[in-house]
Design a protein around this motif. Structure first.
Motif, PDB file in Angstrom:
ATOM      1  N   THR A 168       0.979  -1.030  -0.369  1.00 22.07           N
ATOM      2  CA  THR A 168      -0.039   0.128  -0.201  1.00 22.07           C
ATOM      3  C   THR A 168       0.907   1.257  -0.104  1.00 22.07           C
ATOM      4  N   PRO A 169       0.838   2.071  -0.898  1.00 23.04           N
ATOM      5  CA  PRO A 169       1.100   3.253  -0.590  1.00 23.04           C
ATOM      6  C   PRO A 169       1.670   4.147   0.803  1.00 23.04           C
ATOM      7  N   ALA A 170       2.744   4.756   0.926  1.00 21.65           N
ATOM      8  CA  ALA A 170       3.162   5.295   1.985  1.00 21.65           C
ATOM      9  C   ALA A 170       2.054   6.817   2.591  1.00 21.65           C
ATOM     10  N   LEU A 171       1.589   6.730   1.321  1.00 17.50           N
ATOM     11  CA  LEU A 171       0.458   8.448   2.217  1.00 17.50           C
ATOM     12  C   LEU A 171      -1.075   7.494   1.957  1.00 17.50           C
ATOM     13  N   LEU A 172      -1.508   6.670   1.530  1.00 18.40           N
ATOM     14  CA  LEU A 172      -2.892   5.833   1.965  1.00 18.40           C
ATOM     15  C   LEU A 172      -2.479   4.472   3.327  1.00 18.40           C
ATOM     16  N   LYS A 173      -1.666   4.430   4.264  1.00 22.47           N
ATOM     17  CA  LYS A 173      -1.578   3.393   4.829  1.00 22.47           C
ATOM     18  C   LYS A 173      -2.066   4.501   6.344  1.00 22.47           C
ATOM     19  N   GLY A 174      -2.784   2.807   7.208  1.00 20.10           N
ATOM     20  CA  GLY A 174      -3.451   3.278   8.430  1.00 20.10           C
ATOM     21  C   GLY A 174      -4.607   3.344   8.169  1.00 20.10           C
ATOM     22  N   ALA A 175      -5.174   4.062   8.946  1.00 17.55           N
ATOM     23  CA  ALA A 175      -7.313   3.513   9.601  1.00 17.55           C
ATOM     24  C   ALA A 175      -7.570   4.824   9.568  1.00 17.55           C
ATOM     25  N   LEU A 176      -9.142   5.160   9.152  1.00 16.70           N
ATOM     26  CA  LEU A 176      -9.618   6.003   9.766  1.00 16.70           C
ATOM     27  C   LEU A 176     -10.752   5.828  10.818  1.00 16.70           C
ATOM     28  N   ASN A 177     -10.723   6.249  11.948  1.00 16.58           N
ATOM     29  CA  ASN A 177     -11.698   5.474  13.285  1.00 16.58           C
ATOM     30  C   ASN A 177     -12.894   6.614  13.147  1.00 16.58           C
ATOM     31  N   LEU A 178     -13.801   5.880  12.224  1.00 18.38           N
ATOM     32  CA  LEU A 178     -15.181   6.388  12.433  1.00 18.38           C
ATOM     33  C   LEU A 178     -15.936   6.246  13.664  1.00 18.38           C
ATOM     34  N   GLY A 179     -15.394   5.848  14.731  1.00 18.28           N
ATOM     35  CA  GLY A 179     -16.743   5.212  15.770  1.00 18.28           C
ATOM     36  C   GLY A 179     -17.247   4.309  15.785  1.00 18.28           C
ATOM     37  N   PHE A 180     -17.556   3.380  14.863  1.00 11.28           N
ATOM     38  CA  PHE A 180     -18.054   2.386  14.627  1.00 11.28           C
ATOM     39  C   PHE A 180     -16.985   1.268  14.191  1.00 11.28           C
ATOM     40  N   MET A 181     -15.984   1.671  13.592  1.00 16.92           N
ATOM     41  CA  MET A 181     -15.675   1.071  13.289  1.00 16.92           C
ATOM     42  C   MET A 181     -14.504   1.505  12.639  1.00 16.92           C
ATOM     43  N   TYR A 182     -13.096   0.593  12.157  1.00 22.50           N
ATOM     44  CA  TYR A 182     -11.905   1.537  11.834  1.00 22.50           C
ATOM     45  C   TYR A 182     -11.560   0.838  10.028  1.00 22.50           C
ATOM     46  N   LEU A 183     -11.994   1.846   9.769  1.00 16.77           N
ATOM     47  CA  LEU A 183     -11.626   1.812   8.035  1.00 16.77           C
ATOM     48  C   LEU A 183     -10.027   2.570   7.642  1.00 16.77           C
ATOM     49  N   PRO A 184      -9.735   1.624   6.724  1.00 18.41           N
ATOM     50  CA  PRO A 184      -8.359   1.839   6.251  1.00 18.41           C
ATOM     51  C   PRO A 184      -8.614   2.248   5.182  1.00 18.41           C
ATOM     52  N   ILE A 185      -7.463   3.655   5.143  1.00 20.83           N
ATOM     53  CA  ILE A 185      -7.433   5.268   4.454  1.00 20.83           C
ATOM     54  C   ILE A 185      -7.456   4.268   2.773  1.00 20.83           C
ATOM     55  N   TYR A 186      -6.548   3.633   3.178  1.00 18.73           N
ATOM     56  CA  TYR A 186      -6.702   3.075   1.056  1.00 18.73           C
ATOM     57  C   TYR A 186      -8.237   2.315   0.484  1.00 18.73           C
ATOM     58  N   ARG A 187      -8.885   1.725   1.686  1.00 17.31           N
ATOM     59  CA  ARG A 187     -10.091   1.414   1.548  1.00 17.31           C
ATOM     60  C   ARG A 187     -10.901   2.912   0.584  1.00 17.31           C
ATOM     61  N   ALA A 188     -11.001   3.459   1.613  1.00 17.94           N
ATOM     62  CA  ALA A 188     -11.634   4.456   1.264  1.00 17.94           C
ATOM     63  C   ALA A 188     -11.106   5.396   0.100  1.00 17.94           C
ATOM     64  N   TRP A 189      -9.803   5.411  -0.115  1.00 17.58           N
ATOM     65  CA  TRP A 189      -9.780   5.479  -1.211  1.00 17.58           C
ATOM     66  C   TRP A 189     -10.053   5.427  -2.390  1.00 17.58           C
ATOM     67  N   VAL A 190      -9.823   4.080  -2.613  1.00 18.84           N
ATOM     68  CA  VAL A 190     -10.529   3.248  -3.620  1.00 18.84           C
ATOM     69  C   VAL A 190     -11.869   3.281  -4.330  1.00 18.84           C
ATOM     70  N   VAL A 191     -13.045   3.968  -3.302  1.00 20.57           N
ATOM     71  CA  VAL A 191     -14.008   4.538  -3.095  1.00 20.57           C
ATOM     72  C   VAL A 191     -13.755   5.685  -3.710  1.00 20.57           C
ATOM     73  N   VAL A 192     -13.721   6.637  -3.187  1.00 21.33           N
ATOM     74  CA  VAL A 192     -13.876   8.251  -3.929  1.00 21.33           C
ATOM     75  C   VAL A 192     -13.502   7.934  -5.041  1.00 21.33           C
ATOM     76  N   ALA A 193     -11.955   7.519  -5.748  1.00 23.23           N
ATOM     77  CA  ALA A 193     -11.750   7.513  -6.867  1.00 23.23           C
ATOM     78  C   ALA A 193     -12.489   7.031  -8.258  1.00 23.23           C
ATOM     79  N   SER A 194     -13.184   5.334  -7.609  1.00 24.85           N
ATOM     80  CA  SER A 194     -13.741   5.312  -8.539  1.00 24.85           C
ATOM     81  C   SER A 194     -14.848   5.546  -9.108  1.00 24.85           C
ATOM     82  N   ILE A 195     -15.422   6.212  -8.030  1.00 26.69           N
ATOM     83  CA  ILE A 195     -16.932   6.903  -8.468  1.00 26.69           C
ATOM     84  C   ILE A 195     -16.339   7.988  -9.172  1.00 26.69           C
ATOM     85  N   THR A 196     -15.272   9.041  -8.623  1.00 26.56           N
ATOM     86  CA  THR A 196     -14.989  10.273  -9.608  1.00 26.56           C
ATOM     87  C   THR A 196     -14.960   9.844 -10.744  1.00 26.56           C
ATOM     88  N   VAL A 197     -13.981   8.638 -11.507  1.00 28.71           N
ATOM     89  CA  VAL A 197     -13.831   8.326 -12.633  1.00 28.71           C
ATOM     90  C   VAL A 197     -15.199   7.553 -13.552  1.00 28.71           C
TER      91      VAL A 197
END
Length: 295
Positions: free
Chosen positions: A131-160
């Motif tokens: 995983t690229p260094a910029l997208l490592k780690g996870a976001l604490n959403l309160g109900f779960m930890y969402l890997p930053i990379y997976r959030a990026w996948v959703v944003v990049a896919s929907i944008t394209v």
């Protein structure tokens, strides 16, 4: 603890987000298929192999040339798109006026050839992609930890996906593309090079598959069979959305990813078949698909 239908809300919302990640891949891949079928009338069974090729090009770029993820996010789709252009020029061009079956058989044979070559070179075990260094780690959403990379996948896919829909449906270029498909002789009379447009459209459609492959590389190991496991589901998504419907493929891809995620919580045994159950129901009620035009 708050529950929805007897399921803790954390598990419910977590599965929703994971479903959205899978749905993002379905959306990008089915969009490429919809563009190719809608504008060229070719059933591109090689889409899964080209998705795998995109992931392998990204892996080889890093492994052999030291090119990082961000460079390969642009280069890999271009390489796959160029490969698609060569295919269209040499082979597919001769199949447009024949029955759909010929295009389907050719692209199926191509899938077996490409997968066979990569299997002989790299074996069936997956190759890890960091995983690229910029997208490592996870976001604490309160109900779960969402890997930053997976959030990026959703944003990049929907944008394209939305950018592609806008270009094809709302711009002059998109109008020329659609007109060139429906009445090529008339469009050529206005000085438009229709064969070139067809070639570039196929190249763009398969480049979307390559883009999805690069996005997938850090999530699932890069292997020669990664595309064959996904392509059947993606075809089902395209059929449900409506063959050739751009918006249909995007909306259906995201929705079915989420539905598949929820099924893993409420009815785990059916999680692998729920997409096909929905496909059968949709075809019985509306044969052209949810967004397709009835003939």
């Amino acid at each position: 603890m708050t529950e929805i239908f007897g399921i803790p809300i954390q598990a419910f919302l977590g599965q929703l987000l994971l479903g959205l990640v899978n749905g993002s891949f379905y959306a990008v891949l089915s969009l490429g298929l919809a563009v190719i079928f809608g504008l060229l009338n070719i059933i591109n069974f090689a889409h899964g192999a080209l998705y795998m090729l995109g992931a392998f090009v990204a892996w080889m770029g890093l492994q052999y040339f030291g090119l990082n993820y961000w460079v390969m996010l642009i280069v890999a789709p271009l390489v796959v798109g160029l490969f698609g252009i060569v295919l269209e020029r040499l082979f597919l061009r001769h199949l447009y006026k024949l029955d759909h079956l010929y295009g389907l058989l050719f692209t199926f044979g191509l899938t077996l050839l490409v997968e066979g070559i990569f299997r002989s070179l790299y074996g069936v075990s997956g190759q890890p992609y960091a995983t690229p260094a910029l997208l490592k780690g996870a976001l604490n959403l309160g109900f779960m930890y969402l890997p930053i990379y997976r959030a990026w996948v959703v944003v990049a896919s929907i944008t394209v996906c939305l950018a592609t829909w806008f270009i094809i449906e709302k711009t002059r270029l998109g109008s020329v593309l659609r007109a060139g498909t429906e009445n090529p002789k008339l469009v050529e009379a206005f000085g438009v090079n229709v064969p070139l447009i067809v070639t570039l459209t196929y190249g763009f459609g398969v480049a979307l598959a390559g883009f999805a492959g690069v996005l997938a590389a850090p999530i699932i190991q890069v292997s020669p069979l990664m595309g064959s496991n996904l392509i059947i589901v993606v075809f089902a998504v395209v059929v449900i959305g409506g063959m050739g419907s751009i918006l249909g493929s995007i909306v259906t891809g995201l929705a079915l990813g989420v539905i598949e995620g929820f099924t893993k919580v409420f009815w785990p045994e059916a999680s692998n078949t729920v997409v096909f159950i929905i496909m059968v129901i949709v075809l019985l009620i509306r044969p052209a698909g949810l967004f397709g035009k009835e003939k």
